[in-house]
Motif scaffolding. Structure first.
Motif, PDB file in Angstrom:
ATOM      1  N   ASP A 179       0.830  -1.214   0.000  1.00 37.95           N
ATOM      2  CA  ASP A 179       0.000   0.000   0.000  1.00 37.95           C
ATOM      3  C   ASP A 179       0.859   1.257   0.000  1.00 37.95           C
ATOM      4  OD1 ASP A 179      -2.311  -1.492  -0.012  1.00 37.95           O
ATOM      5  OD2 ASP A 179      -2.583  -1.394   2.176  1.00 37.95           O
ATOM      6  N   ILE A 180       1.917   1.252   0.788  1.00 34.60           N
ATOM      7  CA  ILE A 180       2.821   2.410   0.816  1.00 34.60           C
ATOM      8  C   ILE A 180       3.479   2.602  -0.543  1.00 34.60           C
ATOM      9  CG2 ILE A 180       4.963   3.290   1.823  1.00 34.60           C
ATOM     10  CD1 ILE A 180       4.111   1.917   4.444  1.00 34.60           C
ATOM     11  N   ALA A 181       3.889   1.512  -1.174  1.00 34.15           N
ATOM     12  CA  ALA A 181       4.515   1.605  -2.499  1.00 34.15           C
ATOM     13  C   ALA A 181       3.544   2.190  -3.518  1.00 34.15           C
ATOM     14  CB  ALA A 181       4.995   0.234  -2.951  1.00 34.15           C
ATOM     15  N   LYS A 182       2.286   1.783  -3.460  1.00 32.16           N
ATOM     16  CA  LYS A 182       1.280   2.324  -4.391  1.00 32.16           C
ATOM     17  C   LYS A 182       1.073   3.817  -4.177  1.00 32.16           C
ATOM     18  CE  LYS A 182      -1.447  -1.894  -4.715  1.00 32.16           C
ATOM     19  NZ  LYS A 182      -2.729  -2.517  -4.373  1.00 32.16           N
ATOM     20  N   ILE A 183       0.955   4.215  -2.929  1.00 30.14           N
ATOM     21  CA  ILE A 183       0.739   5.631  -2.623  1.00 30.14           C
ATOM     22  C   ILE A 183       1.915   6.469  -3.108  1.00 30.14           C
ATOM     23  CG2 ILE A 183       0.566   7.291  -0.732  1.00 30.14           C
ATOM     24  CD1 ILE A 183      -1.041   5.107   0.773  1.00 30.14           C
ATOM     25  N   LEU A 184       3.131   6.033  -2.794  1.00 31.79           N
ATOM     26  CA  LEU A 184       4.309   6.781  -3.217  1.00 31.79           C
ATOM     27  C   LEU A 184       4.425   6.849  -4.732  1.00 31.79           C
ATOM     28  CD1 LEU A 184       7.009   5.613  -0.665  1.00 31.79           C
ATOM     29  CD2 LEU A 184       5.891   7.831  -0.793  1.00 31.79           C
ATOM     30  N   PHE A 185       4.068   5.768  -5.411  1.00 35.49           N
ATOM     31  CA  PHE A 185       4.131   5.766  -6.869  1.00 35.49           C
ATOM     32  C   PHE A 185       3.148   6.763  -7.467  1.00 35.49           C
ATOM     33  CE2 PHE A 185       2.880   4.072 -11.050  1.00 35.49           C
ATOM     34  CZ  PHE A 185       4.115   4.159 -11.681  1.00 35.49           C
ATOM     35  N   PHE A 186       1.924   6.801  -6.937  1.00 37.06           N
ATOM     36  CA  PHE A 186       0.942   7.741  -7.476  1.00 37.06           C
ATOM     37  C   PHE A 186       1.291   9.185  -7.150  1.00 37.06           C
ATOM     38  CE2 PHE A 186      -1.879   3.915  -7.533  1.00 37.06           C
ATOM     39  CZ  PHE A 186      -1.993   3.872  -8.914  1.00 37.06           C
ATOM     40  N   VAL A 187       1.874   9.431  -5.978  1.00 34.88           N
ATOM     41  CA  VAL A 187       2.349  10.784  -5.656  1.00 34.88           C
ATOM     42  C   VAL A 187       3.453  11.173  -6.624  1.00 34.88           C
ATOM     43  CG1 VAL A 187       3.555  12.147  -3.916  1.00 34.88           C
ATOM     44  CG2 VAL A 187       1.644  10.701  -3.245  1.00 34.88           C
ATOM     45  N   PHE A 188       4.355  10.240  -6.924  1.00 33.97           N
ATOM     46  CA  PHE A 188       5.413  10.496  -7.886  1.00 33.97           C
ATOM     47  C   PHE A 188       4.833  10.840  -9.262  1.00 33.97           C
ATOM     48  CE2 PHE A 188       7.909   8.629 -11.376  1.00 33.97           C
ATOM     49  CZ  PHE A 188       9.033   9.433 -11.302  1.00 33.97           C
ATOM     50  N   LEU A 189       3.825  10.092  -9.705  1.00 35.86           N
ATOM     51  CA  LEU A 189       3.216  10.369 -11.003  1.00 35.86           C
ATOM     52  C   LEU A 189       2.568  11.745 -11.043  1.00 35.86           C
ATOM     53  CD1 LEU A 189       1.560   6.994 -12.065  1.00 35.86           C
ATOM     54  CD2 LEU A 189       3.589   8.082 -13.003  1.00 35.86           C
ATOM     55  N   VAL A 190       1.877  12.111  -9.984  1.00 31.05           N
ATOM     56  CA  VAL A 190       1.250  13.431  -9.925  1.00 31.05           C
ATOM     57  C   VAL A 190       2.308  14.526  -9.989  1.00 31.05           C
ATOM     58  CG1 VAL A 190      -0.030  15.002  -8.421  1.00 31.05           C
ATOM     59  CG2 VAL A 190      -0.822  12.659  -8.723  1.00 31.05           C
ATOM     60  N   LEU A 191       3.399  14.360  -9.256  1.00 26.94           N
ATOM     61  CA  LEU A 191       4.461  15.365  -9.286  1.00 26.94           C
ATOM     62  C   LEU A 191       5.129  15.455 -10.655  1.00 26.94           C
ATOM     63  CD1 LEU A 191       6.112  14.792  -5.798  1.00 26.94           C
ATOM     64  CD2 LEU A 191       4.624  16.673  -6.512  1.00 26.94           C
ATOM     65  N   VAL A 192       5.280  14.329 -11.339  1.00 28.24           N
ATOM     66  CA  VAL A 192       5.858  14.358 -12.683  1.00 28.24           C
ATOM     67  C   VAL A 192       4.937  15.088 -13.649  1.00 28.24           C
ATOM     68  CG1 VAL A 192       6.426  12.900 -14.660  1.00 28.24           C
ATOM     69  CG2 VAL A 192       7.307  12.333 -12.423  1.00 28.24           C
ATOM     70  N   VAL A 193       3.642  14.819 -13.567  1.00 26.13           N
ATOM     71  CA  VAL A 193       2.688  15.497 -14.455  1.00 26.13           C
ATOM     72  C   VAL A 193       2.685  16.998 -14.187  1.00 26.13           C
ATOM     73  CG1 VAL A 193       0.229  15.735 -14.980  1.00 26.13           C
ATOM     74  CG2 VAL A 193       1.244  13.466 -14.805  1.00 26.13           C
ATOM     75  N   ILE A 194       2.688  17.389 -12.932  1.00 18.50           N
ATOM     76  CA  ILE A 194       2.728  18.816 -12.596  1.00 18.50           C
ATOM     77  C   ILE A 194       4.018  19.446 -13.100  1.00 18.50           C
ATOM     78  CG2 ILE A 194       2.893  20.444 -10.669  1.00 18.50           C
ATOM     79  CD1 ILE A 194       0.964  18.614  -9.154  1.00 18.50           C
ATOM     80  N   SER A 195       5.123  18.746 -12.962  1.00 19.95           N
ATOM     81  CA  SER A 195       6.405  19.247 -13.423  1.00 19.95           C
ATOM     82  C   SER A 195       6.416  19.411 -14.947  1.00 19.95           C
ATOM     83  CB  SER A 195       7.513  18.291 -12.997  1.00 19.95           C
ATOM     84  OG  SER A 195       8.740  18.711 -13.501  1.00 19.95           O
TER      85      SER A 195
END
Length: 51
Positions: A29-45
């Motif tokens: 669950d932690i890995a999934k959350i961190l991965f989706f946060v990473f994706l959101v930050l990449v899209v924003i970037s």
């Protein structure tokens, strides 16, 4: 952040193989959350044009 996501994924796989279901589920669950946060930050970037 992607690095931490991969670390938690590996922990989840190892815990799952060894039979620690609760720890494997939590790490997954932690890995999934961190991965989706990473994706959101990449899209924003990408949208804002920052590196």
């Amino acid at each position: 952040m992607l690095r931490y996501s991969l670390i938690f994924l590996v922990v989840a796989i190892i815990a799952g193989v060894l039979g620690f279901g609760g720890i494997a589920g939590a790490a997954s669950d932690i890995a999934k959350i961190l991965f989706f946060v990473f994706l959101v930050l990449v899209v924003i970037s990408v949208i804002t044009g920052r590196k």
